[in-house]
Write an enzyme that holds these catalytic residues in place. Structure first.
Site, PDB file in Angstrom:
ATOM      1  N   GLN A 167       0.624 -11.055  -2.638  1.00 39.64           N
ATOM      2  CA  GLN A 167      -0.758 -10.646  -2.405  1.00 39.64           C
ATOM      3  C   GLN A 167      -1.408 -10.221  -3.720  1.00 39.64           C
ATOM      4  O   GLN A 167      -0.775  -9.557  -4.542  1.00 39.64           O
ATOM      5  CB  GLN A 167      -0.807  -9.466  -1.433  1.00 39.64           C
ATOM      6  N   LYS A 171     -12.111  -3.647   8.792  1.00 42.02           N
ATOM      7  CA  LYS A 171     -12.094  -4.485   7.600  1.00 42.02           C
ATOM      8  C   LYS A 171     -13.224  -5.503   7.614  1.00 42.02           C
ATOM      9  O   LYS A 171     -13.845  -5.760   8.657  1.00 42.02           O
ATOM     10  CB  LYS A 171     -10.744  -5.194   7.454  1.00 42.02           C
ATOM     11  N   ARG A 191       7.803 -10.812   5.264  1.00 43.55           N
ATOM     12  CA  ARG A 191       7.642 -10.567   6.698  1.00 43.55           C
ATOM     13  C   ARG A 191       8.365 -11.660   7.463  1.00 43.55           C
ATOM     14  O   ARG A 191       8.292 -12.837   7.089  1.00 43.55           O
ATOM     15  CB  ARG A 191       6.154 -10.542   7.083  1.00 43.55           C
ATOM     16  N   HIS A 210      -8.467  -0.974   0.680  1.00 44.73           N
ATOM     17  CA  HIS A 210      -7.529  -2.076   0.427  1.00 44.73           C
ATOM     18  C   HIS A 210      -8.351  -3.329   0.166  1.00 44.73           C
ATOM     19  O   HIS A 210      -9.313  -3.587   0.888  1.00 44.73           O
ATOM     20  CB  HIS A 210      -6.651  -2.353   1.650  1.00 44.73           C
ATOM     21  N   HIS A 262      -5.649  -1.257  -4.470  1.00 43.24           N
ATOM     22  CA  HIS A 262      -6.033  -0.118  -3.637  1.00 43.24           C
ATOM     23  C   HIS A 262      -6.882   0.820  -4.478  1.00 43.24           C
ATOM     24  O   HIS A 262      -6.497   1.208  -5.581  1.00 43.24           O
ATOM     25  CB  HIS A 262      -4.786   0.576  -3.085  1.00 43.24           C
ATOM     26  N   CYS A 277       0.798  -1.235   0.000  1.00 46.32           N
ATOM     27  CA  CYS A 277       0.000   0.000   0.000  1.00 46.32           C
ATOM     28  C   CYS A 277       0.831   1.286   0.000  1.00 46.32           C
ATOM     29  O   CYS A 277       0.453   2.247  -0.685  1.00 46.32           O
ATOM     30  CB  CYS A 277      -1.026  -0.010   1.128  1.00 46.32           C
ATOM     31  N   ASP A 336      -3.122  -7.817  -4.510  1.00 44.03           N
ATOM     32  CA  ASP A 336      -3.408  -6.560  -3.832  1.00 44.03           C
ATOM     33  C   ASP A 336      -3.995  -5.525  -4.781  1.00 44.03           C
ATOM     34  O   ASP A 336      -3.602  -5.452  -5.949  1.00 44.03           O
ATOM     35  CB  ASP A 336      -2.102  -6.011  -3.252  1.00 44.03           C
TER      36      ASP A 336
END
Length: 647
Positions: A390, A478, A372, A524, A394, A343, A392
């Protein structure tokens, strides 16, 4: 007639309101509703807090009666079962000292110090039998408050250093004991009404565990168990465990040549083999097509970013300790991080040029790999790794667009689930913990706006939801999607989050219709969550029998002998022209062995070619799990295949 000031008003989950005398218990409420309900109530949630079903209620309250069908009901049942295990151990192994015995997602465990007495899986049966013998006595779980001094005296007399260590960290006035039968434990509760609810018990495993998780402390014996209110449910559970072993994605991933791990590459860093890479690519292409139709624009960002990027986003402050350590460069003022989140990069893409209200919503999508640091003991196949991708995206939008965009994302997530056979799902509304706001960034006003938008969108989509306080991301609430797989297990997959905070931290702006600068809202979303975890769950849900469109090898062409390999290869290239993927098995093996190996490899179609097929320009078709489909022309097979392969 009971005086009005001696009455309490109880609001039940269906919205109905009933009056009871002050001091009525959850069990009293259940009994008034029905005897059947009273026989099944394990605990009660009173104004959001779970307590004993036998605990009195002294004020007006919202009350939910919890049974085995409720998550907190199961947790109470299993916590009580841990105490029953402890009672059985104390009877069979005198002198045992006790650490902690919590409920966990799949049952419970108790950490115990057996004082040098041996304990192994061979001892499980006698402990299980003792637990059930004690359970049949239907001993009540009773609680009483205890002063700190009395608690210390009790466990000093028992010679239990672990309970004394726990008491040391407790405040006077907050300590309670629970007793059932001949066993008393230091415990906050809650517990089920009596041991008679426990009808089936199974010890699952025994392992070592350091006291308080510190390897400098003594290693205790951790005994895992599970219990049920019916023997039939335990039998079904054990059957599902056997099925789960067969479906374990680590086992199938190896058998199907999908992925591998290497100590030299590093723990938690999967290597995708050709077939696994093809599977993954098809999933990505499937979502890319859906995203393109929904107006998303593709972007690509680096695998690293300046440490300052994550300081700005707040990730360094919240997750710095869980990230890989900063990467140094020859420039002493320069530090980089392996990307833990996509992000912040997308915020910087938004800022590459001025934005107008007409540009919004701006939907940016990336299959972005992030890193991570997970403890080595927490790594587990593809479900817990250190590097993962991910799906992902946005969405940067105006405040008036938030709800509509959020609902479109819900539609996309449900489309993904339906296409991949996840038909049982629910949604968890994950909100901020109102009692610990320090965990989060942003103002109360922004949080309230974001939480209201999620609640309203979920309601309008008529989603089956549960609400969990304290499960929000640090920057916003979320909606997490939970799916049930073929074995009835629950997994968290897709997630959608509303974020008013990162746009503030990155000073994102757009020029509104009023010609003034405004702050966009950020959504997100990740329907898969992570490719690695999603594929692990998909493997286990399908037992490796992927939908035809997703299978790495959709066909295996099996020539009966070497004489027909030319025709087999010609067929292979003809089918490739129609986007039908597979292999030609040219091994010097009998056709029966080739068919068996193709079945084991879970190839959907086997095309057998011999003298007659080559002469007539045909194929003999077998379908995995069905056997012979028949002999047909190449065009007929292509039509059959294309009718089935549609997503």
């Amino acid at each position: 007639m009971i005086a009005q000031d001696q009455q309490i008003r109880v609001t039940l989950p269906d919205g109905s309101v009933r009056e009871y005398p002050k001091g009525a218990t959850g069990l009293d409420i259940a009994t008034q509703i029905s005897e059947g309900l009273a026989r099944n109530v394990l605990a009660a949630r009173v104004n959001g807090k779970v307590q004993d079903a036998t605990a009195p209620i002294h004020e007006d309250a919202q009350v939910q009666l919890l049974t085995w069908n409720d998550t907190d009901g199961k947790a109470t049942f299993w916590h009580s079962s841990a105490h029953l295990l402890a009672e059985a151990l104390e009877a069979l192994y005198p002198g045992t000292k006790f650490g902690i015995g919590p409920a966990i997602e799949t049952g419970f465990y108790y950490d115990v110090d057996l004082g040098g007495q041996s304990f192994s899986q061979e001892d499980f049966k006698k402990v299980e039998d003792k637990m059930l013998e004690l359970a049949r006595q239907k001993q009540a779980y009773t609680s009483k408050p205890v002063s700190k001094a009395d608690a210390i005296t009790y466990f000093e007399e028992k010679g239990d250093p672990y309970k004394l260590d726990l008491i040391d960290g407790l405040e006077d006035g907050s300590i309670t004991f629970y007793t059932q039968g001949n066993f008393t434990d230091l415990c906050r509760g809650p517990h089920i009404p009596n041991t008679g609810f426990i009808k089936a018990a199974k010890l699952m495993n025994v392992a070592g565990a350091y006291w308080r998780g510190d390897e400098k402390n003594k290693q205790l014996t951790r005994i895992y168990g599970v219990t049920f209110p019916k023997q039939k449910e335990l039998d079904e559970y054990l059957h599902l465990l056997e099925e789960a072993k067969k479906r374990d994605h680590r086992k199938l991933g190896k058998e199907l040549d999908l992925f591998a791990f290497s100590e030299k590459v590093g723990a938690g860093l999967p290597l995708w083999l050709p077939k696994g890479a093809m599977l993954r690519e098809r999933l990505e292409n499937f979502l890319r097509k859906a995203q393109t139709r929904a107006g998303y624009l593709p972007v690509v960002t680096p695998h690293i970013g300046s440490k300052q990027l994550y300081v700005t986003s707040g990730h360094w402050d919240k997750y710095g300790e869980d990230s890989f350590q900063p990467i140094k460069t020859p420039d002493e003022n320069e530090e980089f991080l392996l990307k833990p989140m996509n992000c912040p990069h997308h915020c910087e893409i938004y800022k590459t040029r001025p934005r107008s209200y007409r540009d919004l919503p701006l939907r940016l999508a990336e299959f972005g790999t992030v890193y991570r640091y997970e403890q080595s003991g927490e790594l587990h196949g593809l479900t817990r790794v250190r590097g993962f991708t991910q799906d992902d995206a946005h969405i940067f939008c105006r405040p008036d667009q938030v709800k509509e965009e959020f609902m479109k994302v819900i539609d996309l997530v449900l489309y993904v689930f339906k296409s991949l056979g996840f038909n049982e799902y629910s949604a968890q509304i994950s909100l901020r913990d109102p009692d610990n706001k320090a965990k989060y960034i942003g103002s109360d006003e922004l949080w309230e706006k974001a939480e209201s938008a999620i609640i309203e969108a979920a309601a309008e989509k008529e989603l089956k939801t549960v609400t969990e306080l304290g499960e929000a991301a640090f920057y916003g609430p979320k909606l997490d999607f939970m799916v049930r797989d073929a074995l009835g297990r629950k997994w968290q997959l897709g997630t959608v989050q509303i974020d008013y905070n990162l746009p503030n931290r990155f000073e994102l702006e757009y020029v509104g219709a009023d010609n003034q600068k405004h702050r966009p809202v950020m959504i997100h979303r990740a329907p898969f969550g992570s490719m690695e975890r999603f594929i692990a769950i998909l493997i286990e849900n399908t037992a490796g029998n992927f939908p035809l469109w997703l299978s790495p090898d959709q066909i295996s062409i099996l020539p009966i002998s070497e004489k027909y390999e030319d025709y087999a290869n010609e067929l292979f290239f003809a089918l490739q022209e129609h986007d039908i993927r597979g292999v030609v098995d040219q091994r010097d093996e009998k056709i029966g062995r080739k068919i068996r190996d193709a079945e084991i490899s879970k190839v959907p179609f086997m095309l057998i070619v011999g003298e007659k097929e080559a002469a007539d320009r045909q194929v003999s078709v077998r379908r995995k799990g069905q056997g012979d489909v028949g002999t047909m022309s190449i065009d007929e097979f292509i039509a059959l295949f294309q009718a089935e392969v549609k997503v």
